[in-house]
Design a protein around this motif. Sequence first.
Motif, PDB file in Angstrom:
ATOM      1  N   GLN A 198     -13.627  20.760 -26.696  1.00  0.00           N
ATOM      2  CA  GLN A 198     -12.235  20.844 -27.119  1.00  0.00           C
ATOM      3  C   GLN A 198     -11.312  21.105 -25.940  1.00  0.00           C
ATOM      4  N   ALA A 199     -11.738  21.996 -25.034  1.00  0.00           N
ATOM      5  CA  ALA A 199     -10.918  22.299 -23.860  1.00  0.00           C
ATOM      6  C   ALA A 199     -10.783  21.074 -22.969  1.00  0.00           C
ATOM      7  N   ALA A 200     -11.855  20.321 -22.797  1.00  0.00           N
ATOM      8  CA  ALA A 200     -11.810  19.114 -21.963  1.00  0.00           C
ATOM      9  C   ALA A 200     -10.817  18.107 -22.534  1.00  0.00           C
ATOM     10  N   SER A 213     -13.183   8.024 -21.776  1.00  0.00           N
ATOM     11  CA  SER A 213     -12.411   9.163 -22.262  1.00  0.00           C
ATOM     12  C   SER A 213     -13.376  10.293 -22.610  1.00  0.00           C
ATOM     13  N   VAL A 214     -12.852  11.488 -22.798  1.00  0.00           N
ATOM     14  CA  VAL A 214     -13.712  12.614 -23.164  1.00  0.00           C
ATOM     15  C   VAL A 214     -14.386  12.338 -24.507  1.00  0.00           C
ATOM     16  N   LEU A 215     -13.651  11.741 -25.442  1.00  0.00           N
ATOM     17  CA  LEU A 215     -14.224  11.427 -26.753  1.00  0.00           C
ATOM     18  C   LEU A 215     -15.378  10.438 -26.624  1.00  0.00           C
ATOM     19  N   GLU A 216     -15.194   9.390 -25.835  1.00  0.00           N
ATOM     20  CA  GLU A 216     -16.253   8.395 -25.642  1.00  0.00           C
ATOM     21  C   GLU A 216     -17.467   9.026 -24.960  1.00  0.00           C
ATOM     22  N   TYR A 217     -17.206   9.865 -23.981  1.00  0.00           N
ATOM     23  CA  TYR A 217     -18.293  10.577 -23.295  1.00  0.00           C
ATOM     24  C   TYR A 217     -19.037  11.485 -24.270  1.00  0.00           C
TER      25      TYR A 217
END
Length: 211
Positions: free
Chosen positions: A202-204, A148-152
Amino acid sequence: MKQENQAFMQAWGTQLLTVVQERERQPVPPTPQWIDASKLTERFQKLNPSTFTKATTDLLYPAQWIRDMEGIFEVLRCTDEDKIRCAAFQFRGEVNSWWQSTKDNFRQLYPNPTWDQFTETFQGNYFPQSFRDQKEIEFMSLTQGPKSVLEYQQIFEELFYFAPKHMKPDGVKARKFEKGLRPSIISSKVLHNLPSYAEVVQAAKVIEDKQ
């Protein structure tokens, strides 16, 4: 549904760019000068900074400790000299012994030391060059993949401590993060117009939620 998503992203991107442009027009407040060191120390301690006593089995802990300090300094907005003094104040045990035996040479080498020079000296003591080289390679080759974007983002920020100097400016950091995103996210034109790392992240996340 696809047209609705495209319309939403276009409207959201326009709104975000407006906010960015307004922010760029605002003057950057000067860094305050803490004339009374005791007041700075008092405010620093109220933010509950962690102490650093010794190296642990977690090889990345020293880097995490530095990031925690930098988070506090963003709140205090103090000078590099204040940052060094506050960080060294949190040294205990064998770490404090290392600093006491190092600081005179450090001051001779850097009469007006910067925070980066302090962290480089700190890094040299706790991270062997081979370890730093390995982490730099991991950072430079990092991509989102199935994460996920958060994990990345979490892995990106963990490894960013070991990024080469030319990657440190916020704009360069933003483009590196953007480049590693999945094609389905990076294809959005909104990302390419955002200048800061925080805005790209944030946009991602918003784009990911809409997919």
